[in-house]
Design a protein around this motif. Structure first.
Motif, short mmCIF file in Angstrom:
data_model
loop_
_atom_site.label_atom_id
_atom_site.label_comp_id
_atom_site.label_asym_id
_atom_site.label_seq_id
_atom_site.Cartn_x
_atom_site.Cartn_y
_atom_site.Cartn_z
N LYS A 53 -72.68 -42.23 -33.78
CA LYS A 53 -72.38 -41.91 -35.18
C LYS A 53 -71.42 -40.73 -35.32
N ASP A 54 -71.66 -39.64 -34.61
CA ASP A 54 -70.80 -38.46 -34.73
C ASP A 54 -69.37 -38.75 -34.31
N GLU A 55 -69.20 -39.48 -33.21
CA GLU A 55 -67.86 -39.82 -32.73
C GLU A 55 -67.16 -40.77 -33.70
N TYR A 56 -67.92 -41.67 -34.29
CA TYR A 56 -67.35 -42.61 -35.26
C TYR A 56 -66.88 -41.87 -36.51
N LEU A 57 -67.67 -40.90 -36.97
CA LEU A 57 -67.28 -40.13 -38.16
C LEU A 57 -65.99 -39.34 -37.90
N LYS A 58 -65.79 -38.88 -36.66
CA LYS A 58 -64.53 -38.21 -36.32
C LYS A 58 -63.36 -39.21 -36.42
N LEU A 59 -63.59 -40.44 -35.98
CA LEU A 59 -62.57 -41.48 -36.11
C LEU A 59 -62.26 -41.72 -37.58
N VAL A 60 -63.30 -41.82 -38.40
CA VAL A 60 -63.11 -42.03 -39.84
C VAL A 60 -62.29 -40.88 -40.43
N SER A 91 -57.83 -56.09 -39.76
CA SER A 91 -57.88 -54.70 -40.19
C SER A 91 -56.52 -54.05 -40.02
N ARG A 92 -56.24 -53.17 -40.96
CA ARG A 92 -55.01 -52.38 -40.91
C ARG A 92 -55.40 -50.93 -41.18
N ALA A 93 -54.85 -50.03 -40.37
CA ALA A 93 -55.18 -48.62 -40.53
C ALA A 93 -53.96 -47.77 -40.23
N GLU A 94 -53.93 -46.63 -40.89
CA GLU A 94 -52.95 -45.61 -40.55
C GLU A 94 -53.75 -44.36 -40.24
N LEU A 95 -53.48 -43.80 -39.05
CA LEU A 95 -54.20 -42.62 -38.60
C LEU A 95 -53.30 -41.40 -38.71
N LYS A 96 -53.93 -40.24 -38.74
CA LYS A 96 -53.16 -39.01 -38.70
C LYS A 96 -52.30 -39.03 -37.45
N GLY A 97 -51.10 -38.49 -37.53
CA GLY A 97 -50.19 -38.51 -36.40
C GLY A 97 -49.25 -39.71 -36.43
N GLY A 98 -49.35 -40.53 -37.47
CA GLY A 98 -48.43 -41.64 -37.63
C GLY A 98 -48.79 -42.93 -36.91
N VAL A 99 -49.97 -43.00 -36.31
CA VAL A 99 -50.39 -44.21 -35.61
C VAL A 99 -50.77 -45.27 -36.64
N LYS A 100 -50.19 -46.46 -36.47
CA LYS A 100 -50.50 -47.58 -37.35
C LYS A 100 -51.11 -48.70 -36.52
#
Length: 132
Positions: A53-60, A91-100
């Motif tokens: 759970k903690d690691e997943y929340l960091k991903l979120v 699923s489509r996501a954009e992460l911090k740092g520009g990762v799509k």
């Protein structure tokens, strides 16, 4: 022990998956995740990375956007209050740092109905390669 049917459970899980998508996207509804992630919940992503759970929340936290299109959802009730949910989503996501990210995902999840609320126990995903 509840008497929920597979069809009722399917309807509830489709709604849960839609709410989950919203919770991990720009909305960041951590209350939803806290209510629905059981203690000891495990997530294995399509790269084989395992998270609690903690690691997943960091991903979120790292997600700027997240959308999901549910393409298939099947539910099997076992033991009265446990559902095995499987299916496919895009699923489509954009992460911090520009990762799509843009992936089609097959998933299997196990949920338990506890105190009238579904709790996720485990979620496992596999990336489906593009058929190009």
């Amino acid at each position: 022990m509840s008497k929920i049917t597979a069809e009722q459970a399917r309807e509830e899980h489709v709604a849960l998956l839609k709410a989950w998508t919203k919770a991990v996207g720009a909305v960041k509804d951590y209350g939803f995740l806290d209510r629905h992630l059981a203690e000891g919940w495990r997530y294995v992503d399509y790269n084989g990375v395992q998270r609690g759970k903690d690691e997943y929340l960091k991903l979120v936290d790292s997600m700027l956007t997240y959308t999901q299109e549910l393409r298939q959802c099947d539910v099997r009730i076992v033991g009265g209050d446990v559902a095995i949910v499987s299916g496919v989503y895009r699923s489509r996501a954009e992460l911090k740092g520009g990762v799509k990210l843009d992936n089609t995902i097959a998933f299997t999840a196990v949920w338990e109905l506890k105190g009238g609320e579904w709790k996720a126990l485990v979620h496992h995903t596999t990336r489906i390669p593009d058929a190009s």
